[in-house]
Design an enzyme around this catalytic site. Structure first.
Site, PDB file in Angstrom:
ATOM      1  N   GLY A  12      -0.337 -13.761  -9.007  1.00 36.69           N
ATOM      2  CA  GLY A  12      -0.891 -12.694  -7.985  1.00 36.69           C
ATOM      3  C   GLY A  12      -2.069 -12.154  -8.749  1.00 36.69           C
ATOM      4  O   GLY A  12      -2.282 -12.285  -9.941  1.00 36.69           O
ATOM      5  N   THR A 100       4.766  -1.689  -3.660  1.00 35.94           N
ATOM      6  CA  THR A 100       4.809  -0.742  -2.706  1.00 35.94           C
ATOM      7  C   THR A 100       5.207  -1.050  -1.535  1.00 35.94           C
ATOM      8  O   THR A 100       5.630  -2.382  -1.191  1.00 35.94           O
ATOM      9  CB  THR A 100       3.651   0.006  -2.497  1.00 35.94           C
ATOM     10  OG1 THR A 100       2.622  -0.856  -1.978  1.00 35.94           O
ATOM     11  CG2 THR A 100       2.816   0.609  -3.826  1.00 35.94           C
ATOM     12  N   HIS A 154      -8.323  -0.781   0.912  1.00 35.80           N
ATOM     13  CA  HIS A 154      -7.675  -1.880   0.023  1.00 35.80           C
ATOM     14  C   HIS A 154      -8.018  -3.267   0.567  1.00 35.80           C
ATOM     15  O   HIS A 154      -8.494  -3.476   1.727  1.00 35.80           O
ATOM     16  CB  HIS A 154      -6.113  -1.899   0.043  1.00 35.80           C
ATOM     17  CG  HIS A 154      -5.803  -0.854  -0.805  1.00 35.80           C
ATOM     18  ND1 HIS A 154      -5.850   0.289  -0.409  1.00 35.80           N
ATOM     19  CD2 HIS A 154      -5.072  -0.714  -1.956  1.00 35.80           C
ATOM     20  CE1 HIS A 154      -5.004   1.084  -1.360  1.00 35.80           C
ATOM     21  NE2 HIS A 154      -4.671   0.517  -2.404  1.00 35.80           N
ATOM     22  N   LYS A 158      -3.318  -7.094   1.437  1.00 36.39           N
ATOM     23  CA  LYS A 158      -2.450  -6.094   1.367  1.00 36.39           C
ATOM     24  C   LYS A 158      -1.457  -5.981   2.313  1.00 36.39           C
ATOM     25  O   LYS A 158      -1.912  -5.803   3.486  1.00 36.39           O
ATOM     26  CB  LYS A 158      -3.031  -4.733   0.761  1.00 36.39           C
ATOM     27  CG  LYS A 158      -2.064  -3.667   0.597  1.00 36.39           C
ATOM     28  CD  LYS A 158      -2.587  -2.313  -0.099  1.00 36.39           C
ATOM     29  CE  LYS A 158      -1.768  -1.207  -0.359  1.00 36.39           C
ATOM     30  NZ  LYS A 158      -0.855  -1.680  -1.396  1.00 36.39           N
TER      31      LYS A 158
END
EC number: 1.17.1.8
Length: 264
Positions: A12, A100, A154, A158
């Site tokens: 990632g 998150t 973002h 995401k």
């Protein structure tokens, strides 16, 4: 004495940056990686990653059984991040988690597990020190400015919205701000969602576009004045100092901490 680290998500954007950070830190030793596509290979076999002989596992249980580690860094996605974190603590390995999207219930459960196992764990919605300061300054400002809107931006890869940083910011603001309905009392949305999400009257807006990394602005308004508190991460290197600090700190802990501000 080196801190042995297992890292999940090496391919990632955040993960590849963290691989380089761990390899370049004298006190850290990368002993294994978790990756769903390269089971049984070495880090050097993955194009674009450092030429290092670090074993890769697909199954986290197998990795924890075969590799001796002190800290587990997870930079994956919410669907697996919770399971990874829980499994690490069950194996007495201290997690440092940048994933998150955990629910409040999951955070409570992981906190209870950390207490039971007396194993340190750090979950941080944002590892950039500047972002943490932005959140803390917003908490301070909310004592004097009760009208607030959060705009977070973002990259379009995401998965969660709003971001963990925006949620954490709102939670901190709630510490000093009483719930209040904002805007005109008769306000209506001619297009559903135009005013964003609502939490205790605060409005939270999420923007997702290619080219962005991680950006947030907290806007406060009062009679005759406005206040803007803004932070921009221009590249993922901005998160590495926070991850590095967390690895050192988690070695001294025996409970879960949510938010980088609690260890600065």
């Amino acid at each position: 004495m080196a801190i042995n680290i297992i890292l999940a998500g090496p391919r990632g954007r955040m993960g590849s940056e963290a691989v380089n950070m761990v390899l370049n830190e004298p006190d850290f030793k990368l002993v294994a990686c978790i990756d769903r596509k390269h089971d049984g290979e070495q880090l050097t076999d993955i194009q674009g990653l450092p030429n290092k002989d670090v074993p890769i596992f697909k199954e986290i249980e197998e990795c924890f059984q075969q590799v001796n580690a002190d800290v587990f860094i997870d930079l994956t996605i919410p669907e697996v991040g919770y399971y990874h974190t829980k499994t690490a603590m069950e194996n007495n390995i201290r997690p440092v988690v940048g994933t998150t999207g955990f629910t409040d219930e999951q955070i409570v459960e992981l906190s209870q597990l950390a207490q039971t196992k007396k194993t340190g764990c750090i979950i941080a919605p944002n590892f950039a020190v500047g972002a943490v300061l932005m959140m803390k300054f917003s908490e301070m400002a909310a004592k004097y400015f009760s009208d607030v809107e959060i705009i977070e931006k973002h990259h379009d890869r995401k998965l969660d919205a709003p971001s963990g940083t925006a949620k954490k910011t709102a939670e901190l603001i709630r510490n000093t701000r009483e719930a209040k309905k904002q805007g005109h009392p008769d306000e209506t949305e001619t297009i559903r969602g135009a005013r964003g999400a609502e939490l205790d009257g605060m409005r939270i807006h999420s923007v997702r576009l290619p080219g962005l990394v991680a950006h947030q602005e907290v806007l406060f308004g009062s009679s005759g004045q406005t206040l803007s508190i803004k932070h921009d991460s221009l590249n993922r290197e901005s998160f590495m100092e926070g991850i590095k600090l967390s690895v050192y700190k988690v070695m001294e802990m025996d409970e879960l901490t949510y938010g980088l501000e609690n260890i600065l």
